[in-house]
Design a protein around this motif. Structure first.
Motif, PDB file in Angstrom:
ATOM      1  N   GLY A   3     -39.184 -71.139   4.955  1.00 48.08           N
ATOM      2  CA  GLY A   3     -40.165 -71.669   5.909  1.00 48.08           C
ATOM      3  C   GLY A   3     -41.237 -70.631   6.196  1.00 48.08           C
ATOM      4  O   GLY A   3     -42.435 -70.940   6.220  1.00 48.08           O
ATOM      5  N   VAL A   4     -40.814 -69.385   6.366  1.00 52.07           N
ATOM      6  CA  VAL A   4     -41.770 -68.316   6.648  1.00 52.07           C
ATOM      7  C   VAL A   4     -42.731 -68.154   5.466  1.00 52.07           C
ATOM      8  O   VAL A   4     -43.950 -68.033   5.650  1.00 52.07           O
ATOM      9  N   VAL A  40     -42.036 -72.880  12.848  1.00 51.95           N
ATOM     10  CA  VAL A  40     -43.423 -72.413  12.732  1.00 51.95           C
ATOM     11  C   VAL A  40     -43.877 -71.784  14.039  1.00 51.95           C
ATOM     12  O   VAL A  40     -44.490 -70.715  14.061  1.00 51.95           O
ATOM     13  N   SER A  57     -45.605 -63.267  15.189  1.00 56.11           N
ATOM     14  CA  SER A  57     -46.766 -62.624  14.578  1.00 56.11           C
ATOM     15  C   SER A  57     -47.736 -62.169  15.666  1.00 56.11           C
ATOM     16  O   SER A  57     -48.430 -61.180  15.511  1.00 56.11           O
ATOM     17  N   MET A  99     -52.756 -62.070  11.181  1.00 61.92           N
ATOM     18  CA  MET A  99     -52.885 -63.185  10.237  1.00 61.92           C
ATOM     19  C   MET A  99     -54.104 -64.052  10.560  1.00 61.92           C
ATOM     20  O   MET A  99     -54.441 -64.238  11.720  1.00 61.92           O
ATOM     21  N   TRP A 110     -53.194 -62.310   5.083  1.00 63.46           N
ATOM     22  CA  TRP A 110     -52.462 -61.289   5.842  1.00 63.46           C
ATOM     23  C   TRP A 110     -52.181 -60.103   4.941  1.00 63.46           C
ATOM     24  O   TRP A 110     -51.584 -60.261   3.890  1.00 63.46           O
ATOM     25  N   ILE A 139     -42.413 -68.358  14.385  1.00 69.41           N
ATOM     26  CA  ILE A 139     -43.090 -67.367  13.547  1.00 69.41           C
ATOM     27  C   ILE A 139     -44.425 -66.973  14.162  1.00 69.41           C
ATOM     28  O   ILE A 139     -44.809 -65.813  14.181  1.00 69.41           O
ATOM     29  N   MET A 140     -45.129 -67.970  14.708  1.00 73.11           N
ATOM     30  CA  MET A 140     -46.434 -67.664  15.280  1.00 73.11           C
ATOM     31  C   MET A 140     -46.299 -66.723  16.465  1.00 73.11           C
ATOM     32  O   MET A 140     -47.073 -65.796  16.623  1.00 73.11           O
ATOM     33  N   PHE A 162     -45.233 -70.825   5.471  1.00 79.43           N
ATOM     34  CA  PHE A 162     -46.201 -70.579   6.547  1.00 79.43           C
ATOM     35  C   PHE A 162     -47.181 -69.468   6.148  1.00 79.43           C
ATOM     36  O   PHE A 162     -48.397 -69.619   6.271  1.00 79.43           O
TER      37      PHE A 162
END
Lengths: 292, 419
Positions: A32-33, B8, B15, A48, A42, B11-12, A36
């Motif tokens: 999944g990462v 998701v 980050s 990012m 990046w 992850i955001m 994404f």
């Protein structure tokens, strides 16, 4: 009160929970990462940026990407038929009930359990053009020396040879297991009917081995698409991208050029190809192949 | 689908946390009140790591507040990759050795602590004692970021036995590329397996070559790639001709070193630091000559410097500075240089009786110091590893695949996209 079916259900989930947790942590989440990140620009140090499918567009427009795909396909074409054909011959030879045959079965499996990094270093010396052993063998037969790892095209052949050496034992053992599951009475019946050895191989062994052969082929294709260690150690993708297979191209973009988004896009592409082969294995592995 | 959205989101958020940077700090040279353990990452393997570990041991024994751990991290590129990963994970070592051309991405992303403030605050440290040609290699945007450790320039190693066999005077080394061509031709005439010169596409060697033909890889502001300039095409064409004529062999890496040791190569340009390697591995009579061939006398600065990383505590940075000062003091530079063959960067170390004795007894050590006035710094653009690959690939195609030097036009435009 739970009925029998519900208890079964709960039991089933409990049984698959441990592997599911491991798969989730080490496979599904990273996947999944990667998906994404493949939509981001990046470089690890910067933050990012979302760029949509720009990385995929760039990939399909990049000559280096197509070169890597071609090199990977050539590697697959080079390793798969030879390593399976050779494995089949060796498996038939090893499928005898001779005294001490298990010694040879172990010997043929040794390369599989040898560390690829260590083996690749040894092969590097064997391929050395001036003092290497392979050129010495060529000279014994009066053949001109080859440049091996120093030539763009010969380097690919060299890593294919190493790939075959590494995998042939694995294929042999699987095929051998397949051979041993063929009932003896087919051969006995054929012998009574006066079939020759070759006829028996063609009419009994090969058809009845087809499911195993198919399995081995798919596994070999997947393994060949994922080749990495021998490339890193022996050629670093060179000379002039002659051995720049997709996994190495991906690695270089990710960890040397720090283009994480682009590398993830390549990873997703590679994943898709391998996934298609896995589906093929599932779909046709069941139907098209001859079971006894 | 819900699950995917959750992942998701997760992850955001991570980050976002990652992207938080660290600001500038002012330096105060107070004494440490609590013991600190710091790490220094280096890329010097084999016999080069022993003298460094010796200095670390001596430092640890000399005081009881700071414990330095030296960690070998593999080659230059591997060290850089690991350092980047550690930095992103917010756990960099406070000190790390980086090769001259691999610092770009760290500088561009503000990951290094400039040393100016330490130097200003520390009265016992005299930066003027350092050779300015050497410190320029660790200077970016007019700020000094690192101190030299294993600094070198490429010098020309000569197989004096092959010179004699070819009827040449081994003391008359070539000073221009034309002379080098003629010398190499005579040596390669000795036999089919003997080559006059070994060339290879290591970044700092070809950068020297380009400069010697009057070209540079980038324009002054590093905004445009000039590898398709007339000068660089001429340089590549010249090397290609030497290989085509059978007087040069194009071979890098381990196989190249093997050739050098086996005595089939008349000349080869390698690092100053390879003197120790030649002493250990070579049985023939060998000499060292300046590698300032070509119209411009130019050699690239090689080796590495030690840098201080951000995302570390002020205490760690202070401890790191104290160690850095110790590592680069006169006495330790002499110790390092005597044991490795790398250059000393302090004038006081160069003039010390120990170094002077070596230079007088074995003039081969002198060459690198003599040509230092022609040294230039490596480019420090952010995408250098990828750019270097593009240039090296083009060179291999031109020399081995017989392609025209005009493929450099394509290489230059590919590189322009990365700038």
């Amino acid at each position: 009160m739970l009925n029998k079916k519900q208890i079964d259900n709960i039991e089933g989930w409990l049984f698959i929970t441990p592997p599911l947790i491991i798969f989730t942590i080490f496979i599904f989440i990273p996947m999944g990462v990667a998906l994404f990140i493949s939509l981001q620009k990046w470089n690890l140090l910067s933050s990012m940026h979302f760029v949509g499918i720009a990385n995929y567009k760039k990939m399909f427009l990049s000559g280096h990407f197509w070169n890597s795909l071609l090199v990977s396909l050539l590697y697959v074409l080079g390793t798969v038929p030879v390593s399976i054909g050779l494995a089949l011959i060796i498996a038939i030879m090893l499928n005898q009930s001779l005294h001490g045959i298990s010694f040879f079965r172990i010997m043929i499996y040794l390369p599989v359990i040898t560390s690829m990094a260590a083996a690749a270093i040894v092969f590097q010396y064997l391929f050395e053009p001036n003092i290497g052993y392979f050129n010495h063998i060529l000279s014994v037969f009066g053949l001109p020396p080859l440049q091996w790892l120093n030539d763009r095209h010969q380097a690919l052949i060299a890593v294919i040879i190493v790939g075959i050496w590494k995998r042939v034992g694995y294929n042999t053992i699987i095929l051998l297991a397949g051979l041993q599951s063929i009932p003896r009475y087919y051969y006995e019946a054929a012998m009574i009917d006066g079939a020759s050895r070759m006829q028996m191989v063609r009419k009994i062994t090969i058809p009845l081995l087809s499911s195993v052969t198919f399995f081995v082929t798919v596994m070999q294709i997947i393994a060949s698409l994922k080749v990495f260690t021998s490339i890193v150690v022996m050629t670093e993708g060179g000379p002039a991208r002659g051995t720049d297979v997709l996994p190495y191209y991906l690695y270089k973009n990710a960890f040397q050029y720090h283009k994480m988004g682009y590398a993830s896009a390549v990873a997703i592409f590679l994943f898709t190809i391998i996934f298609i082969f896995t589906l093929l294995q599932f779909k046709f592995g069941e139907k098209k192949v001859h079971y006894q | 689908m819900k699950k995917l959205t959750f992942i998701v989101m997760l992850i955001m958020v991570t980050s976002l946390v990652w992207s938080g940077g660290s600001g500038e700090k002012t330096v105060q040279l107070t004494e440490l009140t609590e013991p600190v353990t710091i790490q220094v990452w280096y890329s010097l393997g084999a016999k080069y790591s022993a003298p460094l570990e010796d200095i670390i041991k001596k430092f640890n024994a000399s005081q009881d507040m700071i414990t330095v751990e030296g960690v070998y991290q593999g080659g230059y590129a591997t060290t850089q990759e690991k350092l980047l990963a550690a930095y992103i994970a917010d756990e960099p070592p406070v000190l790390a050795q980086l090769e001259q051309s691999l610092v770009g991405s760290f500088v561009a992303n503000d990951a290094l602590v400039p040393l100016e403030s330490f130097i200003k605050a520390d009265k016992d440290f005299d930066i003027k004692d350092f050779n300015k040609y050497i410190t320029q290699g660790a200077t970016y945007n007019k700020k000094l970021y690192g101190l030299p450790i294993n600094v070198s320039t490429p010098v020309l190693y000569l197989n004096r036995d092959l010179f004699r066999k070819a009827g040449l005077d081994p003391d008359k080394y070539p000073t221009t590329w034309d002379e080098a061509y003629n010398v190499a031709k005579k040596i390669s005439d000795l036999g089919p397996d003997v080559y006059g010169i070994r060339i290879y596409n290591s970044g700092w060697i070809i950068d020297s070559l380009f400069h010697q033909f009057g070209g540079t890889i980038f324009n002054k502001d590093n905004t445009k790639c000039l590898v398709n300039s007339k000068e660089i095409k001429e340089a590549m064409g010249f090397w290609k001709k030497m290989v085509d004529d059978g007087i040069a062999v194009y071979q890098g890496g381990k196989d190249g070193s093997t050739m050098d040791a086996s005595g089939v190569v008349g000349m080869v340009m390698r690092s100053t630091g390879s003197i120790a390697w030649f002493k250990d591995n070579v049985t023939f009579d060998w000499g060292v000559a300046p590698f300032t061939l070509g119209k411009q006398k130019a050699v690239s600065l090689g080796g590495g410097n030690i840098y201080m990383l951000k995302k570390t505590t002020p205490e760690e940075q202070l401890a790191a500075w104290k160690f850095l000062k110790y590592l680069t003091n006169t006495e330790n530079q002499i110790y390092w240089s005597v044991n490795t063959g790398y250059m000393v960067s302090r004038k006081s170390a160069k003039e010390s009786p120990e170094i002077q004795k070596i230079l007088q007894e074995d003039p081969r050590y002198n060459v690198t110091y003599d040509q230092l006035v022609h040294a230039f710094s490596r480019p420090t653009v952010e995408n250098w590893p990828e750019i270097e690959d593009i240039i090296q690939e083009a060179m291999t195609r031109i020399i081995l695949e017989g392609e025209s030097v005009d493929i450099l036009d394509q290489a230059a435009s590919d590189i322009d996209e990365l700038l």
